[in-house]
Design a protein around this motif. Sequence first.
Motif, short mmCIF file in Angstrom:
data_model
loop_
_atom_site.label_atom_id
_atom_site.label_comp_id
_atom_site.label_asym_id
_atom_site.label_seq_id
_atom_site.Cartn_x
_atom_site.Cartn_y
_atom_site.Cartn_z
N LYS A 133 -29.05 -15.48 -9.39
CA LYS A 133 -27.00 -15.24 -9.64
C LYS A 133 -27.14 -15.27 -10.98
CE LYS A 133 -23.16 -18.45 -9.66
NZ LYS A 133 -22.23 -19.71 -9.20
N TYR A 134 -27.42 -14.64 -11.98
CA TYR A 134 -26.84 -13.56 -12.93
C TYR A 134 -27.04 -12.41 -13.43
CZ TYR A 134 -23.48 -18.19 -12.58
OH TYR A 134 -23.03 -18.95 -12.45
N HIS A 135 -26.36 -11.47 -13.78
CA HIS A 135 -26.73 -10.39 -14.78
C HIS A 135 -26.69 -10.43 -15.94
CE1 HIS A 135 -24.85 -8.72 -10.81
NE2 HIS A 135 -25.62 -7.82 -10.86
N VAL A 136 -25.66 -11.20 -16.20
CA VAL A 136 -25.67 -11.65 -18.50
C VAL A 136 -25.68 -12.96 -18.40
CG1 VAL A 136 -24.84 -11.02 -20.53
CG2 VAL A 136 -24.52 -9.62 -18.26
N ILE A 137 -26.20 -13.54 -19.03
CA ILE A 137 -26.09 -15.35 -19.34
C ILE A 137 -25.19 -15.71 -20.74
CG2 ILE A 137 -27.63 -17.27 -19.68
CD1 ILE A 137 -28.31 -16.25 -16.89
N PHE A 138 -24.46 -16.12 -21.26
CA PHE A 138 -24.52 -16.30 -22.82
C PHE A 138 -25.17 -17.44 -23.28
CE2 PHE A 138 -22.30 -11.95 -23.36
CZ PHE A 138 -22.33 -11.77 -24.49
N CYS A 139 -25.87 -17.88 -24.08
CA CYS A 139 -26.69 -19.12 -24.12
C CYS A 139 -26.84 -19.16 -25.89
CB CYS A 139 -27.94 -19.28 -23.46
SG CYS A 139 -27.90 -21.65 -24.08
N ARG A 140 -24.91 -19.29 -26.47
CA ARG A 140 -25.57 -19.33 -27.71
C ARG A 140 -25.27 -20.49 -28.54
NH1 ARG A 140 -22.78 -14.62 -30.63
NH2 ARG A 140 -20.05 -16.19 -29.90
N ASN A 141 -26.62 -20.60 -29.31
CA ASN A 141 -26.58 -21.54 -31.07
C ASN A 141 -26.15 -23.12 -29.95
OD1 ASN A 141 -25.87 -19.90 -33.19
ND2 ASN A 141 -24.16 -19.95 -31.53
N VAL A 142 -27.21 -22.95 -28.83
CA VAL A 142 -27.58 -24.44 -27.80
C VAL A 142 -28.91 -25.07 -28.50
CG1 VAL A 142 -27.03 -25.29 -25.30
CG2 VAL A 142 -25.99 -23.10 -26.18
N LEU A 143 -30.10 -24.24 -28.09
CA LEU A 143 -30.88 -24.16 -27.99
C LEU A 143 -31.71 -24.37 -30.01
CD1 LEU A 143 -33.10 -21.61 -25.97
CD2 LEU A 143 -31.88 -23.62 -24.99
N ILE A 144 -30.46 -24.86 -30.33
CA ILE A 144 -31.39 -25.15 -31.81
C ILE A 144 -31.44 -26.65 -31.67
CG2 ILE A 144 -30.91 -22.84 -33.21
CD1 ILE A 144 -27.99 -24.25 -33.59
N THR A 174 -32.95 -17.51 -13.39
CA THR A 174 -31.24 -17.70 -13.15
C THR A 174 -30.47 -16.54 -13.00
OG1 THR A 174 -31.26 -20.09 -13.66
CG2 THR A 174 -29.03 -18.19 -13.25
N LEU A 175 -31.59 -15.14 -13.85
CA LEU A 175 -31.10 -14.19 -14.72
C LEU A 175 -31.79 -13.09 -12.60
CD1 LEU A 175 -32.11 -13.58 -18.12
CD2 LEU A 175 -29.91 -13.17 -16.53
N LYS A 176 -31.10 -12.09 -12.54
CA LYS A 176 -31.16 -11.11 -11.87
C LYS A 176 -32.05 -10.04 -12.25
CE LYS A 176 -27.41 -10.79 -9.42
NZ LYS A 176 -27.89 -10.74 -7.77
N PRO A 177 -32.91 -9.83 -12.29
CA PRO A 177 -34.08 -8.44 -12.67
C PRO A 177 -33.39 -7.16 -13.36
CG PRO A 177 -34.88 -9.27 -10.34
CD PRO A 177 -33.50 -9.80 -10.34
N GLY A 178 -33.82 -7.03 -14.50
CA GLY A 178 -32.94 -6.52 -15.64
C GLY A 178 -31.77 -6.78 -16.02
N GLY A 179 -31.16 -8.53 -15.89
CA GLY A 179 -30.35 -9.88 -16.54
C GLY A 179 -30.95 -9.79 -17.91
N PHE A 180 -29.85 -9.88 -18.52
CA PHE A 180 -30.07 -10.12 -19.87
C PHE A 180 -29.44 -11.91 -20.75
CE2 PHE A 180 -29.37 -5.57 -19.24
CZ PHE A 180 -30.15 -5.13 -20.12
N LEU A 181 -30.49 -12.25 -21.33
CA LEU A 181 -30.10 -13.01 -21.71
C LEU A 181 -29.73 -13.39 -22.94
CD1 LEU A 181 -30.04 -17.03 -22.37
CD2 LEU A 181 -32.12 -16.46 -22.32
N ILE A 182 -28.46 -13.40 -23.72
CA ILE A 182 -27.65 -13.92 -25.42
C ILE A 182 -28.04 -15.07 -25.60
CG2 ILE A 182 -26.27 -13.04 -26.35
CD1 ILE A 182 -25.86 -11.27 -23.20
N LEU A 183 -28.61 -15.43 -26.67
CA LEU A 183 -28.86 -16.71 -27.78
C LEU A 183 -28.00 -16.48 -29.16
CD1 LEU A 183 -32.86 -16.85 -27.20
CD2 LEU A 183 -30.29 -18.06 -25.77
N GLY A 184 -28.02 -17.10 -29.50
CA GLY A 184 -27.53 -17.45 -31.32
C GLY A 184 -28.10 -16.15 -31.82
#
Length: 280
Positions: free
Chosen positions: A209-220, A237-247
């Motif tokens: 569904k998404y091109h970019v996902i911000f999931c920062r300071n959660v998984l810790i 959930t990311l589209k191919p080529g999409g980006f995930l941003i973590l903390g």
Amino acid sequence: MSSHEIKNEVYKFFADIVFAKTGIFYPEKDYYRLDSRINNLMEKYSFETSDELYHAYKNSKTADMETYLIDICTNNETYFFRDTKPFDALAKDMIPAIQAQYPHETINIWSCASSTGQEPLSIIMSIFENLGSATRFTFDATDISTKALSKAKSGLYTGLDVQRGLPIQLLMKYFEQKEDNEWQAKSEILSKVNYSSFNLFTGPFVPEKYHVIFCRNVLIYQDTENKVEILHKLAKTLKPGGFLILGAGESLIGTKTDLAQKSLQNSMVFQRPNETSTAA
């Protein structure tokens, strides 16, 4: 009330509720971190002892009581442009790359632990300032805390809130000063955000569904098993080529995903490859 007056059984009971509902893990060695939360609950519901509180939650817990517990046990620490590098990477590298790959699509962005809204508004200001307000994108922002979402939806921030990370020129451009030194986000940025409740631990994830996902300071705050599960769902959930941003302090070490690690604007991000699928 000091920590030694709270029975281990009470600590474990509340830790288990929080874990079952959110995946946030309180090991026994960290039970002391529940002290202030338990005291908060006692004050909120007028109980004299933690045992009384425990029995009320065990035998007659209401939906409101559960919601309040989750609200106070989630960490909503946030501020504008927290660690500026990911915002630079988004506007200068990620979005241009996505626009090149998906020239006819509206870019879909998700802040999946948006807290009180500073991150979503920082993202939108970054896009407007670097790429222009005509940039085509949709923005979903979610959180498990109803209290945090209420503030985020209002777009109203204290003087202290806006002093934490928000440059004065952006404050004057995108906010209006109200009474009592409060600042209201203008509709041009606030209206771009679709806020809703979402539980990363149990919620339904829409594939690609998404091109970019911000999931920062959660998984810790998750144990290893839940961290791996959430990362797997986010990757799908990311589209191919999409980006995930973590903390800044989070990584994929110890997990197995197809996401490729990249450094953009001195910020570590993770990209779903185009040539492989992360679907199960």
